[in-house]
Scaffold this motif. Structure first.
Motif, mmCIF file in Angstrom:
data_model
loop_
_atom_site.group_PDB
_atom_site.id
_atom_site.type_symbol
_atom_site.label_atom_id
_atom_site.label_comp_id
_atom_site.label_asym_id
_atom_site.label_seq_id
_atom_site.Cartn_x
_atom_site.Cartn_y
_atom_site.Cartn_z
ATOM 1 N N ARG A 221 0.832 -1.206 0.000
ATOM 2 C CA ARG A 221 0.000 0.000 0.000
ATOM 3 C C ARG A 221 0.869 1.260 0.000
ATOM 4 O O ARG A 221 0.565 2.246 -0.676
ATOM 5 C CB ARG A 221 -0.930 0.003 1.213
ATOM 6 N N PHE A 224 2.531 1.652 -3.374
ATOM 7 C CA PHE A 224 1.563 2.243 -4.302
ATOM 8 C C PHE A 224 1.452 3.746 -4.045
ATOM 9 O O PHE A 224 1.280 4.536 -4.988
ATOM 10 C CB PHE A 224 0.195 1.574 -4.133
ATOM 11 N N GLY A 225 1.575 4.138 -2.782
ATOM 12 C CA GLY A 225 1.487 5.542 -2.438
ATOM 13 C C GLY A 225 2.606 6.376 -3.035
ATOM 14 O O GLY A 225 2.356 7.408 -3.672
ATOM 15 N N SER A 228 2.196 6.613 -6.716
ATOM 16 C CA SER A 228 1.137 7.550 -7.104
ATOM 17 C C SER A 228 1.585 8.995 -6.945
ATOM 18 O O SER A 228 1.297 9.848 -7.800
ATOM 19 C CB SER A 228 -0.121 7.297 -6.257
ATOM 20 N N LEU A 229 2.296 9.288 -5.849
ATOM 21 C CA LEU A 229 2.728 10.660 -5.603
ATOM 22 C C LEU A 229 3.629 11.153 -6.726
ATOM 23 O O LEU A 229 3.459 12.259 -7.251
ATOM 24 C CB LEU A 229 3.444 10.746 -4.255
ATOM 25 N N ILE A 290 -3.106 13.238 1.325
ATOM 26 C CA ILE A 290 -3.423 12.689 -0.007
ATOM 27 C C ILE A 290 -4.626 13.421 -0.592
ATOM 28 O O ILE A 290 -4.636 13.811 -1.766
ATOM 29 C CB ILE A 290 -3.716 11.183 0.079
ATOM 30 N N SER A 382 -5.983 9.955 -9.829
ATOM 31 C CA SER A 382 -4.915 9.143 -9.221
ATOM 32 C C SER A 382 -4.905 9.319 -7.708
ATOM 33 O O SER A 382 -4.705 8.352 -6.960
ATOM 34 C CB SER A 382 -3.557 9.539 -9.806
ATOM 35 N N ALA A 383 -5.101 10.556 -7.235
ATOM 36 C CA ALA A 383 -5.153 10.811 -5.791
ATOM 37 C C ALA A 383 -6.345 10.105 -5.158
ATOM 38 O O ALA A 383 -6.242 9.557 -4.045
ATOM 39 C CB ALA A 383 -5.222 12.313 -5.525
ATOM 40 N N TRP A 386 -5.524 6.553 -4.714
ATOM 41 C CA TRP A 386 -4.583 6.395 -3.595
ATOM 42 C C TRP A 386 -5.309 6.487 -2.259
ATOM 43 O O TRP A 386 -5.034 5.710 -1.346
ATOM 44 C CB TRP A 386 -3.495 7.446 -3.711
ATOM 45 N N VAL A 389 -6.967 3.199 -1.532
ATOM 46 C CA VAL A 389 -6.001 2.168 -1.133
ATOM 47 C C VAL A 389 -5.479 2.438 0.273
ATOM 48 O O VAL A 389 -5.407 1.542 1.120
ATOM 49 C CB VAL A 389 -4.837 2.103 -2.153
ATOM 50 N N ALA A 390 -5.110 3.692 0.548
ATOM 51 C CA ALA A 390 -4.527 4.032 1.847
ATOM 52 C C ALA A 390 -5.532 3.890 2.984
ATOM 53 O O ALA A 390 -5.150 3.626 4.133
ATOM 54 C CB ALA A 390 -3.971 5.458 1.812
#
Length: 459
Positions: A221, A224-225, A228-229, A290, A382-383, A386, A389-390
């Motif tokens: 996770r 992935f963060g 994504s950032l 995020i 995309s955010a 994220w 997921v987060a």
């Protein structure tokens, strides 16, 4: 009565030299990489063959080779030495910078950027820092490396527009070559030679641990963060600099926009980090940051060419990015198993560079096909992904990493020794590594019985 806190040991002169020197190498190299971020989209349009897609690919291209090579180069440094790998990596970076500076086509610049990324020395620098510092002071010594990245990022947004205005895009790449050569000189003249070379599981990747790290859902996770950032950041900086021009600010004056919003972002980060780390609200602050990046991206899609809203959105964006860049490694350190922090950070960094590569390529494609607002909407979506997921991530415990030296270890008694260590109040995870003669621990310092734990350590 709670045992007294252990004495904070000062760094030796060699440790200070190593810390300053390696932070300088890291900072000079990252400054070179960051310099093009605020200017490339403004000046690359005049390069032969340039399209939005290829401009995006040029910005993100370094991430592909960086992602592929940084862990292998770190492991290579275990075999042939840290300094040879770092010298070689910095020389490759210089070569890529020169190729990009001399190129008159976008394809040539892309090749130069790919070669720049092949100078992937991050893991080797971290391993050398571990070789040159004692276990007790390593965290403080490594803090300088982390600080140098933040300083380099800020300086790049101030210096990049000025360099490009005076010497053009080629001048920016020549500057990156000079900075990397400066890193070579620092490595040669400042950084001491290590007396020994060994694997440090808290600081560098270990091949045998990759499978476990890649199967850990919580770490995935976080990977992935960071992916994504940097996907969002790279994509958005294809269109943020032209948007600032559209808002009425000449390219040469962009530093006047970036300087105040960077300072606001840096200052705004501090209270949120205090709330997250000091009050145990890491997950709440993390999710909020995020969401703030996503809201800033969404706002850009509507108001990117109006100066006052643009400044407000940039300040929000940089504040949130600073919070995330600080929290993500901290959460990795808390969640990774004892003795696996170096490997977890290696996979994390690889994910970051893949994000930068795909952000440039995808952002360029979206820009070319749908226009500027669509790039910001892509970042906002995309955010949102994220955040979803987060939100499923477990809140990290307030744990820290600790290492104790055990001396000679009977391999038949490893499991029993680990159980004895786990029986110490405050120890949450323990991994004994007989070939290193150490135990890697995850501890809750608020509950740790330090005296009982130190009874296991050799004098």
């Amino acid at each position: 009565m709670k045992p007294a806190e252990p004495e904070i040991l000062p760094l030796t002169p060699d440790e200070r030299r190593a810390s300053v020197g390696l932070a300088g190498i890291y900072g000079l190299r990252m400054l070179g990489l960051f310099l093009i971020l605020p200017v490339f989209a403004l000046y690359a349009g005049g390069v032969s063959g340039a399209t939005p897609l290829l401009i995006g690919l040029a910005i993100g291209a370094y991430g592909l080779t960086q992602a592929l090579l940084q862990i292998p180069f770190g492991m290579l440094s275990d075999r042939i030495g840290r300094k040879p790998v770092i010298f070689g990596g910095l020389a490759i970076f210089v070569l890529g910078s020169v190729i990009a500076a001399l190129s008159t086509t976008i394809e040539g610049i892309i090749i130069g950027r790919v070669i720049q990324g092949a100078g992937a020395v991050s893991a080797a620098v971290t391993a050398l820092a571990a070789d040159l510092t004692r276990d007790e002071v390593r965290t403080r010594a490594m803090a300088g490396v982390g600080a140098s990245i933040g300083i380099a990022f800020g300086l790049a947004f101030i210096l990049g527009p000025a360099i490009a205005q005076i010497w053009g895009l080629a001048g920016v790449f020549w500057a990156t070559a000079v900075l990397a050569f400066g890193g070579i000189l620092v490595l040669w003249l400042v950084v001491p030679n290590p007396r020994r070379r060994s694997v440090h599981r808290d600081a560098e990747p270990v091949a045998s641990q990759l499978g476990g790290v890649l199967r850990d859902g919580q770490l995935l996770r976080l990977n992935f963060g960071i992916f994504s950032l940097h996907l969002m950041m790279t994509a958005m900086f294809l269109v943020i600099p032209p948007s600032i021009v559209a808002a009425g600010v000449a390219a040469a004056d962009h530093w006047e926009v970036y300087l105040p919003v960077l300072l606001v972002g840096l200052g705004g980060m501090v209270p949120f980090i205090i709330i997250a780390e000091g009050q145990g609200r890491v997950k709440q602050v993390f999710l909020g940051a995020i969401a703030a990046v996503g809201l800033a991206a969404l706002g850009f899609s509507f108001w990117a060419t109006s100066l006052v809203p643009l400044l407000i959105l940039l300040a929000l964006f940089f504040t949130a990015v600073n919070v995330l860049e600080a929290l993500l490694p901290s959460i990795i350190s808390k969640i990774a198993r004892a003795g696996a922090k170096g490997t977890a950070m290696g996979v994390y960094s690889t994910s970051q560079f893949i994000g930068a590569f795909l952000g440039g390529m995808t952002g360029g494609l979206v820009h070319q096909t749908f226009g500027t607002p669509a790039v910001f909407l892509f970042a906002a979506v995309s955010a949102l992904a994220w955040v979803l997921v987060a939100a499923t991530m477990a809140a990290p415990e307030r744990l820290s990493n600790q290492l104790i030296r055990l001396g000679s270890i009977d391999t038949d008694g490893i499991l029993a020794l680990e159980q004895q260590l786990l029986a110490v109040p405050g120890v949450r995870d323990a991994v004994v590594v007989p070939e290193e003669g150490v135990a890697y621990l995850k501890v809750d310092s608020r509950a740790l019985d330090s005296a009982r734990l130190q009874a296991f350590a050799v004098a």
